[in-house]
Scaffold this active site. Structure first.
Site, PDB file in Angstrom:
ATOM      1  N   ILE A   1      49.064  98.947  49.757  1.00 27.97           N
ATOM      2  CA  ILE A   1      49.873  99.923  49.018  1.00 27.97           C
ATOM      3  C   ILE A   1      51.037  99.295  48.253  1.00 27.97           C
ATOM      4  CG2 ILE A   1      49.319 101.907  50.474  1.00 27.97           C
ATOM      5  CD1 ILE A   1      51.833 101.417  52.052  1.00 27.97           C
ATOM      6  N   ALA A   2      51.406  98.060  48.562  1.00 24.16           N
ATOM      7  CA  ALA A   2      52.542  97.453  47.842  1.00 24.16           C
ATOM      8  C   ALA A   2      52.546  95.956  48.078  1.00 24.16           C
ATOM      9  CB  ALA A   2      53.862  98.072  48.294  1.00 24.16           C
TER      10      ALA A   2
ATOM     11  N   GLY B   1      55.382  92.741  48.335  1.00 24.24           N
ATOM     12  CA  GLY B   1      56.785  92.376  48.442  1.00 24.24           C
ATOM     13  C   GLY B   1      56.977  90.897  48.181  1.00 24.24           C
ATOM     14  N   GLY B   2      58.227  90.466  48.212  1.00 26.40           N
ATOM     15  CA  GLY B   2      58.532  89.066  47.955  1.00 26.40           C
ATOM     16  C   GLY B   2      58.002  88.144  49.029  1.00 26.40           C
ATOM     17  N   MET B   3      57.948  88.628  50.288  1.00 26.15           N
ATOM     18  CA  MET B   3      57.487  87.784  51.387  1.00 26.15           C
ATOM     19  C   MET B   3      56.133  88.211  51.933  1.00 26.15           C
ATOM     20  SD  MET B   3      60.797  86.802  53.664  1.00 26.15           S
ATOM     21  CE  MET B   3      61.129  88.473  54.180  1.00 26.15           C
TER      22      MET B   3
ATOM     23  N   VAL C   1      52.051  94.837  51.769  1.00 30.24           N
ATOM     24  CA  VAL C   1      52.223  96.026  52.601  1.00 30.24           C
ATOM     25  C   VAL C   1      50.941  96.847  52.556  1.00 30.24           C
ATOM     26  CG1 VAL C   1      53.631  98.063  53.047  1.00 30.24           C
ATOM     27  CG2 VAL C   1      54.682  96.022  52.076  1.00 30.24           C
TER      28      VAL C   1
ATOM     29  N   LYS D   1      53.348  95.274  57.203  1.00 35.53           N
ATOM     30  CA  LYS D   1      53.767  94.253  56.235  1.00 35.53           C
ATOM     31  C   LYS D   1      53.342  92.895  56.772  1.00 35.53           C
ATOM     32  CE  LYS D   1      57.752  92.530  53.649  1.00 35.53           C
ATOM     33  NZ  LYS D   1      59.191  92.731  53.378  1.00 35.53           N
TER      34      LYS D   1
ATOM     35  N   ASP E   1      69.702  92.765  49.390  1.00 35.50           N
ATOM     36  CA  ASP E   1      68.729  93.033  48.322  1.00 35.50           C
ATOM     37  C   ASP E   1      68.704  94.525  48.007  1.00 35.50           C
ATOM     38  OD1 ASP E   1      66.928  92.261  46.397  1.00 35.50           O
ATOM     39  OD2 ASP E   1      65.185  92.375  47.704  1.00 35.50           O
TER      40      ASP E   1
END
Length: 673
Positions: free
Chosen positions: A24-25, A27-29, A32, A47, A141
Site C-alpha cells: 500500500i505504500a 517509505g524511505g526505509m 508498507v 512495514k 520528519d
C-alpha cells in the site's frame, strides 16, 4: 531487495499470525503492506525494511528505534505500533492500519485548506508531537506525507523512522535526514536539532495548509536549504485569505530562524492554539465526517463558505426571466365597490424590435422596407460577432492545448525510487528519462537522488528529465589540518565537503594551546589523503604546556590544576625530596605520563633535601676514616699532617656518627695517638 522479491512478500504469513495481502505504500526505509492479524481478526499495516538496508547497522538501529519510539507513545493522534519481528534477516513492524488519505493527498485534491481544516489538523498533529516530546523523542520528519486522515475522522501522525532521543544537541550524524522543505535552519547550518526542530517543521506545514504552497522553493535542494537558513518565512496572509492575524503570528512564531525565539516544544504551541480557539479563532469543523463503515468520502471543498456570489454570467441569465415574471404578474386595478363589471378594453399592440423596444409604425412601404433592412443588418452583426467569438475561443483553446500551459507536463516525484520505477513514471508523464550515476552522501546507492528539471516542475512534452542514480558519497581530498587553530580547522573541514564531529581530546603537549595535533575518521583512524563526502572528522587539540606548580603551596597548586580543567584526586598525592624546593612546597603534578584535559592529577610534595647518616669511623686510623667518609659523599676535615695520619686514630666526628646531614657536608675528625 529487488522488485520481484518485494512482490513475493505478498501472500506470506509472518510469525504464523500476520497474513500479507497487498502493498500500500513505500517509505524511505521500507515497504508498507496491508495484512490480516489472524489471531485478533483485524486489519494491520506491516512495514518491512528494504533488503538493501539490512546490512547497514545505522539503518537497522533507526528501524528498531521507530518501533521503540512509537510503542512508548500512548496518544490518540499517534499511529500505534503493535509488534515487531524478523522475516529471515528482514525486520518488520506491525502497526495500526489507518484507512483514509494523507494530508499530502488532501492538499493535492484541495490545493489549499480552509482555516477550520488547517486548525483541526494542526491541533491533532500538535497533540501527537506533544506526546512524543514529553516522552523524550523528536520526530525529525514532520511533513504532510506523515499525517494520516482516517475515514472515521481521526487524525494521526506516524512514521517515526527518524525519531531519536531528544536533547539540546541532537545531531544528525553524517547527513541531514528528513525532507529538505521542512528542515529547520539549525539542521541546515549545523546539523543539530531538538524538539524545536519539529516545531519549525510544523510551522512550515501550517503555512502550506493555508496557502497550498511551501514558503521556500527552488530548482535544487541546496537552494531551498539556503533559503531556510537565511530567509524568514513570510506571513501566509500575503497569499491566502484563510490566514487570520492570529494564524500569521503562529506561523511566524513557530518558524523563527533563531531556535531560541521558537517555542521550546509542541506542548507550548498546542496550548497557544487552544488559547486562540478559546479567544474566537475560526471554530474547527470535522475534516472528514463519518458516514459509516466502508463509505466513500468526498472532501467538503466549501467547509467555511457562507454566501455564494454569482458572477456576471449568472446575473445576465437570471435577469430576463425575472423581468418577464414581473411583467406577467403585474396586477389589474380592482373595480370600485358596487360598480358593474367592466370588460377591459384591448390596447393597440405596437410593434417591437428584436430587443423588445417599441417600434414606430411605418407610414409607408418605403419606411417598412427600411425597418426590415435595419433588423437584418442587426441580425447579421450579431451572427458575425458570435462567429468571431467562436473562432477566437477555438484558437485560444488550440494554443493552450498545443503550445501554451496546457501542453506542459509535470515532472513526477521520483526521488528515492529505484531507476526502473523512476523511468516508468517519467515516461508515463510524457517525458523522456535519461539515467546517470551521481554521488550523493544521503541517498542510499541504487536509488534516485536528484532529477533535473526538479519534480513538480512544468515542462513541455518530450522534455528530457535527467535522473541521478546515487552511487553513494564522493571521495574527496582531505586538507591539511594539523597546526591550524580549532576554528580554522572546523571551517576548512566544512568547506572541503566533510562534517566537523567535534573535539575528542586536548593534550598538554607543551605546544600552542588550541592547535590541531591530529584528525581522525568515523572509525577513529587517522585520516588519509581522501575521505568520503560529508564524512565526520574529529580533532585532537593541544592544551598547551603542563601547568607549572613548582614551589607553590598545596592549595595554590590545586587551584592551578582545576583552572587548567584537570580533576584533582588527593589519593594521587606523593612526597619526594628536593634540593631546590623547601619542605611542604609542591614539586610538580602527579598523574599520567601524557596529561589530557579532564584527567585526574595529584601533587608531588617536597620533603626538602635528602639527608644521609654520618658513618661511624671512631677508632679508625685517620687515612682510613677519611677514605670512608669520602666514599659516603661527605667532605672530611682534619688538622693532622699527611705524614702522621697513619700514626693517629679518630677519636670522634662532628657531626657525630649517625647524625643525618646533606650529601657533601663537612665532617670534622678528632684524633688521638
Amino acid at each position: 531487495m529487488s522488485a520481484v522479491n518485494r512482490d513475493q512478500f505478498i501472500g506470506k504469513t509472518l510469525d504464523g499470525r500476520y497474513h500479507v495481502r497487498a502493498r500500500i505504500a513505500r517509505g524511505g526505509m521500507g515497504m508498507v503492506y496491508l495484512a490480516d492479524d489472524l489471531r485478533l481478526g483485524r486489519r494491520v499495516a506491516v512495514k518491512a525494511m528494504h533488503a538493501h538496508l539490512v546490512d547497514d547497522d545505522s539503518f537497522l538501529r533507526r528501524f528498531e528505534k521507530e518501533a521503540q519510539a512509537a510503542a512508548r507513545l500512548n496518544d490518540q493522534n499517534v499511529v500505534n505500533v503493535f509488534d515487531q519481528g524478523l522475516d529471515g534477516d528482514v525486520p518488520y513492524l506491525v502497526m495500526e492500519y489507518v484507512p483514509g488519505i494523507t494530508l499530502r493527498e488532501l492538499l493535492k485534491q484541495q490545493k489549499r485548506l480552509t482555516a477550520a481544516q488547517a486548525i483541526e489538523i494542526s491541533e491533532a498533529v500538535l497533540s501527537g508531537l506533544s506526546a512524543a516530546h514529553q516522552a523524550g523523542f523528536i520526530h525529525r520528519d514532520v511533513k504532510p506525507e506523515n499525517v494520516f486522515l482516517a475515514d472515521d475522522g481521526r487524525i494521526k501522525i506516524g512514521d517515526f523512522g527518524l525519531a531519536r532521543a531528544a536533547n539540546n544537541n541532537t545531531t544528525t550524524g553524517q547527513a541531514l535526514l528528513g525532507t529538505i522543505a521542512y528542515l529547520s535552519p539549525e539542521l541546515v547550518t549545523r546539523g543539530v536539532g531538538d524538539t524545536r526542530t519539529d516545531v519549525y517543521a510544523f510551522g512550515i506545514m501550517l503555512y502550506e495548509m493555508l496557502t497550498g504552497v511551501q514558503p521556500f522553493r527552488g530548482e535544487q535542494a541546496v537552494q531551498v536549504a539556503y533559503m531556510h537558513a537565511h530567509q524568514d518565512v513570510p506571513k501566509p496572509s500575503l497569499i491566502s485569505r484563510e490566514a487570520s492575524p492570529e494564524l500569521d503570528e503562529l506561523v511566524r512564531w513557530t518558524t523563527a530562524r533563531d531556535p531560541e525565539k521558537r517555542p521550546r516544544d509542541a506542548t507550548i504551541v498546542l496550548a497557544r492554539m487552544r488559547e486562540l480557539l478559546d479567544g474566537g479563532l475560526h471554530a474547527p469543523t470535522r475534516v472528514l465526517p463519518s458516514d459509516g463503515p466502508g463509505s466513500t468520502r468526498k472532501l467538503d471543498l466549501n467547509a467555511t463558505a457562507a454566501t455564494t456570489v454569482l458572477g456576471a454570467t449568472a446575473v445576465t441569465s437570471v435577469a430576463p426571466a425575472a423581468v418577464a415574471a414581473a411583467a406577467v404578474q403585474e396586477p389589474t386595478p380592482a373595480a370600485p365597490a358596487g360598480s358593474k363589471k367592466q370588460t377591459p378594453k384591448k390596447k393597440a399592440t405596437k410593434p417591437r424590435d428584436d430587443e423588445g423596444r417599441l417600434q414606430p409604425v411605418a407610414q409607408s412601404p418605403i419606411e417598412r422596407a427600411q425597418a426590415l433592412q435595419r433588423k437584418r443588418s442587426k441580425r447579421g452583426a450579431i451572427v458575425a460577432a458570435i462567429a468571431l467569438i467562436i473562432t477566437v475561443a477555438a484558437g485560444a483553446i488550440s494554443w493552450y492545448t498545443f503550445q501554451g500551459p496546457g501542453a506542459l507536463k509535470t515532472v513526477p516525484q521520483v526521488l528515492g525510487l529505484e531507476p526502473e520505477q523512476a523511468s516508468n513514471a517519467v515516461t508515463a508523464a510524457g517525458l523522456i528519462p535519461e539515467l546517470a550515476d551521481c554521488t550523493n552522501p544521503t541517498v542510499a546507492p541504487g536509488l534516485i537522488s536528484d532529477a533535473s528539471p526538479a519534480p513538480d516542475t512544468r515542462v513541455p512534452a518530450d522534455t528530457t528529465v535527467k535522473l541521478c542514480q546515487s552511487i553513494g558519497p564522493a571521495s574527496l581530498p582531505v586538507p591539511t589540518l594539523v597546526g591550524l587553530s580549532s576554528a580554522e580547522a572546523e571551517k576548512l573541514i566544512t568547506e572541503a565537503g566533510f562534517t566537523f564531529d567535534g573535539i575528542t581530546s586536548e593534550v598538554f603537549d607543551g605546544g600552542v594551546a588550541d592547535t590541531v595535533l591530529a584528525a581522525f575518521d568515523a572509525d577513529g583512524n587517522p585520516l588519509g589523503a581522501e575521505y568520503r563526502e560529508q564524512g565526520p572528522i574529529t580533532l585532537v587539540l593541544s592544551a598547551g604546556p603542563v601547568p607549572n606548580v613548582s614551589g607553590l603551596s598545596a592549595t595554590e597548586a590545586k587551584n592551578v590544576a582545576l583552572s587548567a580543567k584537570l580533576n584533582f584526586d588527593e589519593s594521587l598525592n606523593s612526597e619526594a625530596s628536593s634540593e631546590d624546593i623547601e619542605s611542604g612546597r609542591v614539586i610538580a603534578l602527579a598523574g599520567a605520563e601524557t596529561l589530557r584535559v579532564g584527567d585526574s592529577v595529584g601533587l608531588i610534595i617536597s620533603t626538602g633535601p635528602e639527608l644521609f647518616a654520618v658513618p661511624d669511623v671512631t677508632g679508625l686510623r685517620m687515612n682510613e676514616a677519611i677514605k670512608r667518609l669520602e666514599e659516603a659523599g661527605f667532605k672530611p676535615l682534619t688538622g693532622v699532617p699527611q705524614a702522621l695520619r697513619n700514626a693517629v686514630h679518630v677519636k670522634d666526628t662532628k657531626p657525630a656518627a649517625g647524625e643525618k646531614v646533606r650529601a657533601g657536608s663537612e665532617v670534622e675528625l678528632g684524633f688521638e695517638l
